[in-house]
Motif scaffolding. Sequence first.
Motif, mmCIF file in Angstrom:
data_model
loop_
_atom_site.group_PDB
_atom_site.id
_atom_site.type_symbol
_atom_site.label_atom_id
_atom_site.label_comp_id
_atom_site.label_asym_id
_atom_site.label_seq_id
_atom_site.Cartn_x
_atom_site.Cartn_y
_atom_site.Cartn_z
ATOM 1 N N ILE A 18 0.865 -1.173 0.000
ATOM 2 C CA ILE A 18 0.000 0.000 0.000
ATOM 3 C C ILE A 18 0.904 1.224 0.000
ATOM 4 O O ILE A 18 1.630 1.463 0.959
ATOM 5 N N GLY B 190 0.613 5.204 -0.481
ATOM 6 C CA GLY B 190 -0.278 6.351 -0.595
ATOM 7 C C GLY B 190 0.457 7.600 -0.146
ATOM 8 O O GLY B 190 1.665 7.730 -0.348
ATOM 9 N N ASN B 191 -0.259 8.510 0.493
ATOM 10 C CA ASN B 191 0.360 9.752 0.966
ATOM 11 C C ASN B 191 1.510 9.492 1.922
ATOM 12 O O ASN B 191 2.439 10.283 2.011
ATOM 13 N N HIS C 1 3.559 0.957 3.697
ATOM 14 C CA HIS C 1 2.592 0.136 4.412
ATOM 15 C C HIS C 1 3.281 -0.415 5.662
ATOM 16 O O HIS C 1 4.501 -0.382 5.780
ATOM 17 N N ASP D 262 -8.216 -2.570 2.171
ATOM 18 C CA ASP D 262 -7.891 -1.467 1.255
ATOM 19 C C ASP D 262 -8.003 -1.946 -0.188
ATOM 20 O O ASP D 262 -7.397 -2.936 -0.588
ATOM 21 N N LYS E 71 -5.560 1.883 -2.707
ATOM 22 C CA LYS E 71 -4.113 2.031 -2.880
ATOM 23 C C LYS E 71 -3.366 0.700 -2.871
ATOM 24 O O LYS E 71 -2.161 0.666 -3.097
ATOM 25 N N LYS F 17 -3.296 -4.083 -9.182
ATOM 26 C CA LYS F 17 -4.221 -3.384 -8.294
ATOM 27 C C LYS F 17 -5.336 -4.332 -7.878
ATOM 28 O O LYS F 17 -5.718 -5.218 -8.632
ATOM 29 N N ASN G 167 -9.830 3.174 1.594
ATOM 30 C CA ASN G 167 -8.468 3.691 1.573
ATOM 31 C C ASN G 167 -7.980 3.648 3.016
ATOM 32 O O ASN G 167 -8.382 4.471 3.838
#
Length: 122
Positions: free
Chosen positions: A4, A6-7, A11, A66, A69, A81, A91
Amino acid sequence: MRSIVGNFLEHSRIFYFYNNGQEEVYCASADWMPRNLEKRVEILFPIEREELKREVMHILDMELEDNVKAHVLKPDDTYVKVDRRGKVSVNSQESFVAEALEKTKAAETAKSRVFIPEEPVE
């Protein structure tokens, strides 16, 4: 294996085992890629306190849900994905941010501001 990104870029490194009827939960400092395991010091440690185990399992459960992401590692070493057709979007990182904000609000309202005068020094 699930990744994962993301921002927060990374993970968690949570490992869950169901060992002869016993749940075992571990956390680690590195993802298990050869470049991270050679010429570096990394650690893997058990989560033993039940309340911490519950918190870590909540993180793991949320990350497994999730579908925004998350990418899953295939046997041919490629990532795909997660298919989210017909599913509610989850998310995990956004959910964790929302949970942290709620906890912060609850902690702020629980604080009492009582003035306690300082005793004179003799």
